[in-house]
Write a protein that holds these residues in place. Structure first.
Motif, PDB file in Angstrom:
ATOM      1  N   VAL B 162      45.527  46.384  53.688  1.00 18.55           N
ATOM      2  CA  VAL B 162      44.318  46.306  52.871  1.00 18.55           C
ATOM      3  C   VAL B 162      44.695  46.396  51.395  1.00 18.55           C
ATOM      4  O   VAL B 162      45.376  47.323  50.974  1.00 18.55           O
ATOM      5  CB  VAL B 162      43.341  47.442  53.242  1.00 18.55           C
ATOM      6  CG1 VAL B 162      42.129  47.420  52.324  1.00 18.55           C
ATOM      7  CG2 VAL B 162      42.896  47.297  54.698  1.00 18.55           C
ATOM      8  N   ALA B 163      44.285  45.406  50.612  1.00 15.80           N
ATOM      9  CA  ALA B 163      44.538  45.421  49.167  1.00 15.80           C
ATOM     10  C   ALA B 163      43.212  45.228  48.444  1.00 15.80           C
ATOM     11  O   ALA B 163      42.510  44.245  48.672  1.00 15.80           O
ATOM     12  CB  ALA B 163      45.505  44.311  48.781  1.00 15.80           C
ATOM     13  N   ASN B 164      42.861  46.182  47.613  1.00 10.72           N
ATOM     14  CA  ASN B 164      41.625  46.083  46.837  1.00 10.72           C
ATOM     15  C   ASN B 164      41.907  45.416  45.501  1.00 10.72           C
ATOM     16  O   ASN B 164      43.051  45.289  45.082  1.00 10.72           O
ATOM     17  CB  ASN B 164      41.056  47.481  46.604  1.00 10.72           C
ATOM     18  CG  ASN B 164      40.732  48.186  47.900  1.00 10.72           C
ATOM     19  OD1 ASN B 164      39.863  47.756  48.641  1.00 10.72           O
ATOM     20  ND2 ASN B 164      41.442  49.271  48.211  1.00 10.72           N
ATOM     21  N   ASN B 169      38.108  42.951  37.294  1.00 15.46           N
ATOM     22  CA  ASN B 169      38.103  41.674  37.995  1.00 15.46           C
ATOM     23  C   ASN B 169      36.707  41.046  38.067  1.00 15.46           C
ATOM     24  O   ASN B 169      36.554  39.827  38.021  1.00 15.46           O
ATOM     25  CB  ASN B 169      38.622  42.009  39.393  1.00 15.46           C
ATOM     26  CG  ASN B 169      39.032  40.815  40.198  1.00 15.46           C
ATOM     27  OD1 ASN B 169      39.749  39.973  39.708  1.00 15.46           O
ATOM     28  ND2 ASN B 169      38.551  40.749  41.404  1.00 15.46           N
ATOM     29  N   PHE B 170      35.680  41.902  38.173  1.00 10.86           N
ATOM     30  CA  PHE B 170      34.310  41.392  38.357  1.00 10.86           C
ATOM     31  C   PHE B 170      33.758  40.760  37.078  1.00 10.86           C
ATOM     32  O   PHE B 170      32.717  40.109  37.120  1.00 10.86           O
ATOM     33  CB  PHE B 170      33.362  42.492  38.834  1.00 10.86           C
ATOM     34  CG  PHE B 170      33.786  43.102  40.148  1.00 10.86           C
ATOM     35  CD1 PHE B 170      34.182  42.293  41.207  1.00 10.86           C
ATOM     36  CD2 PHE B 170      33.791  44.478  40.334  1.00 10.86           C
ATOM     37  CE1 PHE B 170      34.578  42.848  42.416  1.00 10.86           C
ATOM     38  CE2 PHE B 170      34.186  45.036  41.537  1.00 10.86           C
ATOM     39  CZ  PHE B 170      34.582  44.219  42.576  1.00 10.86           C
ATOM     40  N   LEU B 171      34.448  40.964  35.957  1.00 10.43           N
ATOM     41  CA  LEU B 171      33.972  40.339  34.725  1.00 10.43           C
ATOM     42  C   LEU B 171      34.080  38.819  34.812  1.00 10.43           C
ATOM     43  O   LEU B 171      33.500  38.103  34.017  1.00 10.43           O
ATOM     44  CB  LEU B 171      34.753  40.870  33.508  1.00 10.43           C
ATOM     45  CG  LEU B 171      34.597  42.382  33.268  1.00 10.43           C
ATOM     46  CD1 LEU B 171      35.467  42.849  32.129  1.00 10.43           C
ATOM     47  CD2 LEU B 171      33.126  42.727  33.002  1.00 10.43           C
ATOM     48  N   ILE B 541      43.501  43.882  38.374  1.00  7.72           N
ATOM     49  CA  ILE B 541      44.357  43.836  39.562  1.00  7.72           C
ATOM     50  C   ILE B 541      43.605  42.987  40.588  1.00  7.72           C
ATOM     51  O   ILE B 541      42.429  43.244  40.866  1.00  7.72           O
ATOM     52  CB  ILE B 541      44.583  45.252  40.125  1.00  7.72           C
ATOM     53  CG1 ILE B 541      45.291  46.121  39.089  1.00  7.72           C
ATOM     54  CG2 ILE B 541      45.373  45.193  41.437  1.00  7.72           C
ATOM     55  CD1 ILE B 541      45.283  47.602  39.441  1.00  7.72           C
ATOM     56  N   VAL B 542      44.253  41.968  41.094  1.00  9.44           N
ATOM     57  CA  VAL B 542      43.595  41.073  42.049  1.00  9.44           C
ATOM     58  C   VAL B 542      44.280  41.239  43.400  1.00  9.44           C
ATOM     59  O   VAL B 542      45.456  40.897  43.550  1.00  9.44           O
ATOM     60  CB  VAL B 542      43.691  39.605  41.581  1.00  9.44           C
ATOM     61  CG1 VAL B 542      42.987  38.684  42.568  1.00  9.44           C
ATOM     62  CG2 VAL B 542      43.077  39.453  40.195  1.00  9.44           C
ATOM     63  N   GLY B 543      43.562  41.786  44.362  1.00 11.75           N
ATOM     64  CA  GLY B 543      44.128  41.984  45.697  1.00 11.75           C
ATOM     65  C   GLY B 543      44.566  40.650  46.301  1.00 11.75           C
ATOM     66  O   GLY B 543      43.834  39.670  46.209  1.00 11.75           O
TER      67      GLY B 543
END
Ligand code: SF4
Ligand code: SF4
Ligand code: SF4
Lengths: 202, 722
Positions: B162-164, B169-171, B541-543
């Motif tokens: 699992v990588a969050n 990132n949501f911007l 950080i992009v999972g």
């Protein structure tokens, strides 16, 4: 000069952090909230709406508390903050009855009124009010109302700032030093206002 | 003279914020929050929530446990007598020795909770309790968590690990599906709501999928999708059906980065064994969501890029949570939103991603070299069944002693009344509880030891976007000690003090050595002085970016995101198919039990608590009333008016509370926020009516079929006036 608050109703998530930060900073007992977060609800399932409004004393340009207090406990500072001096207060609660925003609150333990001072002590020390520095989504700002450009940094166009909200008394009464950034729901018919455990039907 | 220090909150809300503490004459006089640096949008202050602001009252709460105590009444009655620390340490060591000699190492269970988490030294969660048992040669440890058990087991079959992604990132996100995710009330990372509000102001459109119109829905939702609890996979499958049939899927992504999508397509398009096309019309009666809304959400999610499907953990705490944990990533992969900035992989593990740091971890706190191993492991949520049945129930061991550290397991697990019988089982010879307050779990202790708070000991915190030196700000109150000190005492009795303290090192010596492993904290005196090392939050950080953009393999056998899992196919578990499928929950509207108990009950997080932490703070209770949320239609049928006193009941128990009638919840669903402390009319009597509104007297402890995880949100009840 008139210091005041900018409340971004579109951003506020209703978390009550400002309210508790104020209590902690000012040593308030349980039940005395100089800043209160009220939640306005309306609509019907499956399209309800809700928005929170965080409000304290509005440090009005024309403060009625100053006028009605028989003990002269209230004063208006040069920077526009309305401050209350507990050593003069006789606990008559006239101010609470007169203030259209329920800002002055009765502290039973002290037998006196108390009220948001705009964190006058912090402001004098060059700091922000505690509530403003506490908001996790930066929905609160504080400064000179004539300099709304800074206050409204989160508001893309100045036109979305209003002096009042539908459920509040007319700003003509006391000329409150507060500006809101609104969201579309404020124009809808509300059904009730939640204030802590209390529910006020509209 | 007043002095001020920074420290960090160490509760399990999913965030980790900075606190400021003002001290005068050895006492904490006031709390504050992060003001150590200007509030720069690219490096925002790590401001605490209302709970963080309430710590002074928690530290000086009148119900703080003050001295060691030994039980004198029946277990659960809550009658104790005061003893000295010397007596307590001797007694504790005797208990351990007796049980190990008589029944073997695995008969001691570490009931460690998440009460203290995210620190370097004093963690309770998978922390000091298990470390202590490993030092003795191993006991029985818990696996999974109450939070994310189904995801922990099931998601790796799809994504490997699992990588969050991080909140900045949501911007870049244009359409956001917040699926059972409520960061306005429940943490998941400091500043998460702040970043999401910035995304909204930039025009990101928000769908909030939740049976409740949560504070998150109120603040963010352009569209609220009130689905029935447990129907998530039906809703996601119907979205997939629309996306595939309208050719909105990302075929290139599927071919490059996934394995086995054809088999999932067969299931979705009705070419599989059940022959059922998973159309929005099929899903409408199951989910309660109108077919046209399913279509709209599917189209928008698939066609506007990047879009983010973020699942909270509530949905997977249901009967077939494993399917939800696998279907989210499948849907995200279908639309090519995995591993891309502004996208999200459709799953979550506890909190969003934050930059890491190089501070070392406490030797022995994890299995491995020098760390020892557990003698046996059992999923945490199964402890009542384990205690009651042991080997005869198919568990690897019988349990005769339990050590609770930083947890309130009795209150927080499914089927509280069964948990009472488990704690009262004669086979459980000893129950030791380390606690700060007289919690419902503490009342059952044979030996109850007072623990100090994070303000009374030194540590290093891994905050959300910073590493924080946590000084010992005040002396331990009363006779309380840290868990570390308690275990040091008991280790001393057992002749193991040197092993426990790594050769007689002080807490500061250990922390200094661990800090030395990372250059920014290596200058210990400077770190102690400056307290806060901020980490780079600006770069998102992009999972799964390494897998998707960087060409690294997913940590699965095929190296791809396995929409169909060959390992699961080989395992051929009837309730864990190779591709994620909708399976109707037990205790759901289709169950015959619904005749008797027609309402689906969920137990959401409450903004004024972190699980059962902070329940005992009066100021926080004022913020929002604890009550059962119910739709006016359900209230009308029962003749209930807002604020009336009610009882909520099913075959497992009954609780008393008040009804909060609101348009903000789907009809047929009621919500009773978890975490208030169980208050039975007759303390220590299983089945006694609870007067606090404690949801877990109603919830089920039946585990999910494959992971063995908790499924507490799968629950039917009835409500009546009292
Ligand atoms: S809000 Fe009320 S208390 Fe505050 S200045 Fe205005 S009238 Fe006075
Ligand atoms: S300005 Fe100060 S006193 Fe007024 S509400 Fe904010 S924190 Fe409270
Ligand atoms: S702290 Fe900010 S977001 Fe929270 S209730 Fe107050 S104004 Fe709203």
């Amino acid at each position: 000069m008139q210091l005041g608050f900018h409340v971004n109703v579109a951003r506020c998530i209703g978390c009550h952090t400002c309210e508790v930060a104020c209590q902690e900073t000012n040593g308030l007992p349980v039940g005395v909230c100089w800043r209160r977060v009220r939640v306005v609800e309306g609509g019907a399932y499956p399209r309800p709406f809700a928005y929170a409004v965080s409000m304290a004393c509005n440090h009005c340009a024309d403060p009625i508390c100053v006028k009605v207090c028989p003990a002269g406990a209230y004063g208006k500072r040069a920077d526009g903050l309305v401050v209350h001096d507990p050593s003069r207060c006789i606990g008559c609660q006239y101010c609470a009855m007169a203030c259209p925003y329920s800002a002055p609150q009765y502290d039973e333990a002290q037998g006196k009124m108390s009220k948001c001072s705009g964190c006058a002590g912090r402001v004098d020390a060059g700091l922000q009010p505690a509530c403003v520095g506490a908001c996790p989504v930066r929905a609160l700002a504080f400064g000179d109302l004539s300099d709304l450009g800074d206050l409204a940094a989160t508001c893309p166009s100045g036109s979305c700032l209003t002096e009042t909200l539908p459920l509040l008394p007319s700003p003509r009464q006391t000329r409150p030093s507060i500006r809101f950034k609104v969201r579309p729901e404020v124009t809808l018919q509300a059904a009730r206002v939640l204030d802590g455990h209390r529910v006020r039907k509209i | 003279m007043e002095a001020a220090y920074y420290t960090a909150c160490a509760r399990n809300c999913g965030s980790k914020c900075i606190l400021k503490v003002y001290v005068k004459d050895g006492a904490i006089v006031r709390m504050g929050t992060d003001d150590a640096a200007p509030d720069d949008p690219t490096s925002p202050q790590l401001r605490s929530c209302l709970r963080g602001w309430s710590y002074r009252e928690r530290i000086y709460a009148p119900d703080r446990l003050q001295y060691p105590m030994r039980r004198v009444g029946n277990r659960g009655e809550g009658k104790f007598e005061r003893i000295s620390w010397d007596e307590a340490a001797i007694l504790y060591a005797h208990m351990i020795t007796e049980i190990r000699e008589q029944y073997g190492p695995s008969s001691i269970f570490s009931m460690d909770g998440s009460g203290t988490i995210g620190l370097t030294l004093h963690n309770t969660w998978r922390g000091l309790g298990p470390r202590f048992l490993r030092m003795l040669g191993g006991g029985t440890e818990q696996t999974l968590s109450y939070s994310s058990g189904a995801t922990t087991v099931a998601a790796p079959y799809t994504v490997g690990a699992v990588a969050n992604s991080s909140a900045p990132n949501f911007l870049q996100t244009k359409v956001m599906l917040m699926w059972g995710w409520n960061p306005a009330e429940g943490g998941t990372g400091t500043n998460t709501a702040y970043y999401l509000q910035q995304a909204k102001e930039q025009g990101c459109k928000f769908y909030v999928v939740d049976p409740r119109f949560t504070d998150t829905a109120a603040a963010f939702a352009d569209v609220w999708v009130p689905l029935k609890p447990g129907s998530d996979v039906a809703l996601m499958s119907a979205m997939a059906c629309v996306i595939i049939e309208e050719h909105l899927h990302d075929q290139t992504f599927l071919e490059q980065h996934t394995f086995g999508h054809e088999e999932w397509f067969d299931y979705i398009l009705g070419r599989g064994a059940d022959g059922q096309r998973k159309t929005p019309e099929w899903a409408e009666p199951i989910t309660g969501v109108a077919a046209n809304l399913i279509r709209q959400m599917a189209r928008e999610y698939a066609s506007v890029r990047p879009s983010a499907l973020v699942m909270g953990l509530g949905p997977q705490r249901t009967a077939y949570g494993e399917q939800i944990a696998r279907c989210g990533p499948a849907l995200a992969a279908l639309t090519g939103n995995v591993g891309v900035p502004g996208g999200y992989a459709g799953l979550m593990n506890w909190m969003l991603a934050f930059p890491g740091n190089g501070v070392g971890s406490l030797p022995g706190a994890r299995p491995g070299p020098g760390g020892g191993r557990p003698a046996a492991t059992v999923p945490c949520n199964q402890w009542p069944d384990l205690f009651l049945k042991g080997k005869s129930g198919g568990y690897p061991t019988d349990i005769h002693m339990a050590i609770a550290t930083g947890g309130n397991h009795l209150n927080q697990g499914g089927n509280l009344n069964k948990a009472i019988t488990a704690l009262q089982a004669e086979s459980l010879k000893y129950f030791v509880v380390h606690e700060q307050f007289m919690t419902p779990t503490a009342r059952f202790a044979d030996l109850l030891l007072p623990v100090n708070t994070l303000f009374e000991r030194m540590d290093i915190a891994h905050a959300n976007g910073a590493v924080v030196f946590m000084p010992k700000i005040i002396e331990s109150l009363y006779e309380s000690k840290s868990d570390w000190e308690i275990f040091t005492l008991v280790a001393g009795q057992l002749g193991l003090a040197d092993a426990w303290t790594l050769g007689g090192k002080s807490e500061e010596e250990i922390l200094r050595e661990l800090a030395a492993a990372w250059p920014p904290t290596a200058d210990w005196e400077r770190f102690k002085r400056e307290q806060i090392i901020r980490l780079n939050m600006a770069d998102p950080i992009v999972g799964y970016e390494e897998q998707v953009a960087g060409g690294q393999p997913f940590k699965t056998p095929s190296g791809k995101l396995e929409i169909s899992s060959p390992r699961l196919k080989a395992a051929s578990h009837p309730q864990m198919p190779a591709v994620p499928q909708y399976i109707a929950d037990w205790e759901s509207p289709g169950d015959p039990l619904a005749q008797k108990y027609p309402l689906q009950l969920i137990g959401p997080h409450h903004k004024a608590r972190v699980h059962s932490s902070f329940h005992n703070i009066p100021r926080l209770r004022e913020v929002e009333k604890h009550a059962l949320w119910m739709n006016p239609a359900d209230a009308a049928v029962r003749g209930l008016a807002h604020g009336e006193k009610i009882r909520v009941f099913n075959g497992r128990g009954e609780t008393q509370t008040t009804v909060w009638v609101t348009e903000r919840i789907r009809p047929g669903v009621v919500a009773l926020p978890q975490g208030v402390w169980h208050d039975p009319a007759e303390p220590g009597v299983a089945g006694s009516v609870d007067r606090a509104g404690a949801v877990n007297v109603l919830t089920n402890d039946r585990p999910t079929p494959f992971a063995g995880a908790t499924a507490q949100h799968t629950c039917l009840v009835e409500v009546a006036r009292r």
